[in-house]
Design a protein around this motif. Structure first.
Motif, PDB file in Angstrom:
ATOM      1  N   THR A  19     -21.187 -11.130 -55.856  1.00 15.88           N
ATOM      2  CA  THR A  19     -22.207 -11.722 -54.990  1.00 15.88           C
ATOM      3  C   THR A  19     -22.248 -11.135 -53.605  1.00 15.88           C
ATOM      4  N   SER A  20     -21.174 -10.483 -53.122  1.00 16.82           N
ATOM      5  CA  SER A  20     -21.129 -10.063 -51.725  1.00 16.82           C
ATOM      6  C   SER A  20     -22.180  -9.027 -51.387  1.00 16.82           C
ATOM      7  N   SER A  21     -22.375  -8.014 -52.260  1.00 13.34           N
ATOM      8  CA  SER A  21     -23.370  -6.993 -51.946  1.00 13.34           C
ATOM      9  C   SER A  21     -24.768  -7.573 -51.966  1.00 13.34           C
ATOM     10  N   MET A  22     -25.040  -8.503 -52.910  1.00 13.15           N
ATOM     11  CA  MET A  22     -26.350  -9.135 -52.964  1.00 13.15           C
ATOM     12  C   MET A  22     -26.575  -9.989 -51.727  1.00 13.15           C
ATOM     13  N   ASP A  94     -21.012 -10.820 -41.206  1.00 16.41           N
ATOM     14  CA  ASP A  94     -22.123 -11.572 -41.776  1.00 16.41           C
ATOM     15  C   ASP A  94     -21.631 -12.944 -42.238  1.00 16.41           C
ATOM     16  N   PRO A  95     -21.721 -13.958 -41.376  1.00 14.91           N
ATOM     17  CA  PRO A  95     -21.199 -15.291 -41.709  1.00 14.91           C
ATOM     18  C   PRO A  95     -21.811 -15.885 -42.976  1.00 14.91           C
ATOM     19  N   ALA A  96     -22.999 -15.439 -43.368  1.00  7.97           N
ATOM     20  CA  ALA A  96     -23.614 -15.990 -44.578  1.00  7.97           C
ATOM     21  C   ALA A  96     -22.767 -15.701 -45.814  1.00  7.97           C
ATOM     22  N   LEU A  97     -21.924 -14.661 -45.735  1.00  9.37           N
ATOM     23  CA  LEU A  97     -21.048 -14.363 -46.872  1.00  9.37           C
ATOM     24  C   LEU A  97     -20.047 -15.486 -47.107  1.00  9.37           C
ATOM     25  N   LEU A  98     -19.720 -16.237 -46.053  1.00  6.01           N
ATOM     26  CA  LEU A  98     -18.806 -17.370 -46.220  1.00  6.01           C
ATOM     27  C   LEU A  98     -19.427 -18.407 -47.143  1.00  6.01           C
ATOM     28  N   SER A  99     -20.722 -18.649 -46.953  1.00  4.44           N
ATOM     29  CA  SER A  99     -21.428 -19.583 -47.840  1.00  4.44           C
ATOM     30  C   SER A  99     -21.418 -19.074 -49.272  1.00  4.44           C
ATOM     31  N   GLN A 100     -21.599 -17.765 -49.439  1.00  3.19           N
ATOM     32  CA  GLN A 100     -21.573 -17.192 -50.784  1.00  3.19           C
ATOM     33  C   GLN A 100     -20.188 -17.360 -51.412  1.00  3.19           C
ATOM     34  N   THR A 101     -19.134 -17.249 -50.612  1.00  4.39           N
ATOM     35  CA  THR A 101     -17.777 -17.418 -51.125  1.00  4.39           C
ATOM     36  C   THR A 101     -17.565 -18.847 -51.624  1.00  4.39           C
ATOM     37  N   VAL A 102     -18.040 -19.817 -50.843  1.00  2.00           N
ATOM     38  CA  VAL A 102     -17.921 -21.214 -51.261  1.00  2.00           C
ATOM     39  C   VAL A 102     -18.689 -21.442 -52.558  1.00  2.00           C
TER      40      VAL A 102
END
Length: 339
Positions: A19-22, A94-102
């Motif tokens: 998901t990180s690259s997307m 890119d803080p939005a990646l934190l949401s993707q991690t959750v």
């Protein structure tokens, strides 16, 4: 580490990688939302007030929930710590990646719940893979602990020395900011298509050569390159070595805001405007310092790792039956083991 925890680690890592690259592509240019407090399924997330300090979040505080499963702040931190330096750096940018991690952890919980209900972990192949993954994790984390250089490495003097020794590799070539108008016509087009294209080209050239002509407006209305036309012909910055020879030969002699003659390429005629030029320069020490430190530490870790493993093998020399090994490689796999 229990098999449950190990499965969580393995799947969470795989989901983050997927998901990180997307996420980076989707969110790089989007305004970043504030972190949301967990809400019941189907409810809109509640935004924290200005007085709520993210750094003060307790380890056991619930960050998100799916079904009857909670994800705590401590679990999120633990997952982040499992990421490599590159992934952690990407998350910092890119803080939005934190949401993707959750979300990856939540997806992991759902899949794990379904798999556990079917006793998937008892499948012989899964048992074997878990055992190998457990061994690999133990070995890898132990090697990391015994081969990591001290926090003081490298020193500032060492970093500067590497910077000076590699100055030539840090050279940024001259680059050009360009815009273009394209009159499309393939080289194998028939005479009628070629004549139509040449007529359009003549009209466009007359317009762009007029005093005070608005190149962007002409590109928007006349260019056959839809992508750049939407940006008023802008194609952005291009390094000089990356330019096609035909274009480079004309662009390098242009003044700022100059326009080339029509350039014939495989897809048609290109009229190029030089919007701006950036001279070649060497990246400053401040620009590359952090990257150099990471590279030097990575190289030292790798060197320490090779030395450590070599010493372990020296103390307990292995014995390999090369004949049996060659026969193993030549033998066809058992039909039952390949299922």
């Amino acid at each position: 580490m229990t098999s449950h925890a190990l499965k969580t680690v393995v799947l969470a890592g795989a989901l983050f990688a997927a998901t990180s690259s997307m996420a980076m592509a989707q969110t790089r240019n989007q305004p970043q939302p504030a972190p949301a407090r967990p809400a019941p399924a189907g409810a809109a997330p509640v935004r924290p007030t200005a007085s709520e300090d993210a750094s003060a979040i307790r380890s056991g505080e619930v960050i998100a929930r799916v079904g009857d499963s909670d994800v705590t702040a401590e679990e999120v931190r633990a997952t982040i710590q499992l990421l490599d330096a590159r992934q952690q750096a990407a998350m910092a940018r890119d803080p939005a990646l934190l949401s993707q991690t959750v979300r990856a952890i939540l997806a992991n919980r759902l899949v794990l719940k379904e798999a556990s209900a079917k006793k998937w972990e008892q499948q012989p192949t899964v048992v074997a893979q878990l055992a190998r993954a457990r061994e690999s994790l133990i070995v890898e984390t132990y090697l990391q602990s015994v081969t990591a250089p001290p926090d003081s490495f490298p020193s500032e003097a060492e970093v500067k020395s590497v910077y000076e020794a590699n100055a030539s590799a840090l050279l940024v070539p001259r680059r050009f900011r360009l815009a273009q108008i394209v009159v499309a016509v393939p080289k194998d087009a028939d005479k009628a298509a070629e004549d139509i294209a040449r007529k359009k080209l003549e009209d466009v050239m007359k317009k762009v050569k007029q005093t005070g002509a608005d190149f962007g407006a002409i590109a928007r209305s006349a260019s056959d390159d839809t992508a750049s036309a939407e940006r008023e012909g802008e194609i952005g910055w291009v390094n000089e070595p990356d330019l096609r020879t035909e274009i480079r030969g004309q662009v390098t002699g242009l003044p700022k805001s100059g326009i080339t003659d029509a350039i014939r390429l495989d897809d048609g005629w290109h009229i190029v405007k030089l919007v701006d030029t950036e001279a070649a320069h060497t990246r400053s020490f401040a620009e590359v310092r952090d990257a150099l430190v990471q590279r030097m530490r990575a190289e030292r870790i790798e060197a320490n790792r090779r030395a450590y493993v070599a010493e372990v093998l020296k103390q307990s020399p292995p014995v390999v039956n090369e004949i049996a090994l060659s026969k193993l490689l030549e033998a066809k796999p058992d039909s039952t083991s390949s299922r």
